[in-house]
Motif scaffolding. Structure first.
Motif, short mmCIF file in Angstrom:
data_model
loop_
_atom_site.label_atom_id
_atom_site.label_comp_id
_atom_site.label_asym_id
_atom_site.label_seq_id
_atom_site.Cartn_x
_atom_site.Cartn_y
_atom_site.Cartn_z
N ARG A 40 19.04 9.29 9.96
CA ARG A 40 18.16 10.28 10.20
C ARG A 40 18.09 11.23 9.24
NH1 ARG A 40 19.61 13.04 15.71
NH2 ARG A 40 17.99 14.08 15.11
N LEU A 41 19.20 11.62 8.46
CA LEU A 41 19.09 12.66 7.52
C LEU A 41 18.27 11.93 6.17
CD1 LEU A 41 19.96 15.31 6.25
CD2 LEU A 41 22.15 14.10 5.42
N ALA A 46 13.06 11.76 3.15
CA ALA A 46 12.11 11.12 2.61
C ALA A 46 10.86 11.53 3.37
CB ALA A 46 12.34 9.62 3.33
N ASN A 47 10.76 12.12 4.36
CA ASN A 47 9.26 12.58 4.99
C ASN A 47 8.95 13.94 4.05
OD1 ASN A 47 8.72 10.64 6.59
ND2 ASN A 47 10.01 11.75 8.19
N LEU A 48 9.88 14.53 3.49
CA LEU A 48 9.53 15.83 2.88
C LEU A 48 9.05 15.55 1.52
CD1 LEU A 48 12.60 18.09 3.49
CD2 LEU A 48 10.62 18.65 4.50
N TYR A 49 10.01 14.58 0.71
CA TYR A 49 9.59 14.35 -0.54
C TYR A 49 8.16 13.43 -0.63
CZ TYR A 49 13.42 17.08 -1.87
OH TYR A 49 14.39 17.89 -1.97
N PRO A 51 5.29 12.94 1.95
CA PRO A 51 4.90 13.28 3.25
C PRO A 51 3.52 12.58 3.34
CG PRO A 51 4.55 14.99 1.70
CD PRO A 51 5.30 14.38 0.99
N GLY A 52 3.30 11.91 4.60
CA GLY A 52 2.03 11.25 4.84
C GLY A 52 1.66 10.01 4.12
N GLY A 53 2.90 9.53 3.25
CA GLY A 53 2.74 8.44 2.63
C GLY A 53 3.77 7.36 3.07
N SER A 54 3.60 6.18 2.28
CA SER A 54 4.78 5.24 2.13
C SER A 54 5.97 5.81 1.64
CB SER A 54 4.47 3.89 1.51
OG SER A 54 5.63 3.19 1.71
N GLN A 60 14.88 4.31 0.69
CA GLN A 60 15.82 3.35 0.23
C GLN A 60 16.69 4.03 -0.88
OE1 GLN A 60 16.53 0.26 1.17
NE2 GLN A 60 18.01 0.18 -0.27
N GLY A 61 16.18 4.84 -1.93
CA GLY A 61 16.72 5.72 -2.49
C GLY A 61 17.99 6.55 -1.90
N GLY A 62 17.38 7.21 -0.76
CA GLY A 62 18.49 8.07 -0.27
C GLY A 62 19.55 7.23 0.53
#
Length: 67
Positions: A40-41, A46-49, A51-54, A60-62
């Protein structure tokens, strides 16, 4: 056995508990719990960095960073 199930459920919902269990029992199963607990974290960032894209590449990096 009941304690193990309670531990697993707690670890799946709490990254700190998952990590503590992995440090006590450093095996593949406990490592999977750490990754699951951190998902979840990872997706939040990932959504912050991305946004709106793939954002799967970022996610995966996270996951690698969690490990």
């Amino acid at each position: 056995m009941i304690g193990k199930a309670v531990t697993r459920n707690a670890a799946n919902n709490n990254m700190e508990a998952a990590m503590a269990e992995y440090l006590r029992y450093p095996d593949k199963q406990h490592l999977q719990w750490v990754v699951r607990a951190g998902s979840r974290l990872v997706h939040h960032f990932a959504n912050l960095y991305a946004p709106g894209g793939s954002n799967e590449d970022v996610a995966q990096g996270g996951r690698v960073a969690v490990l």
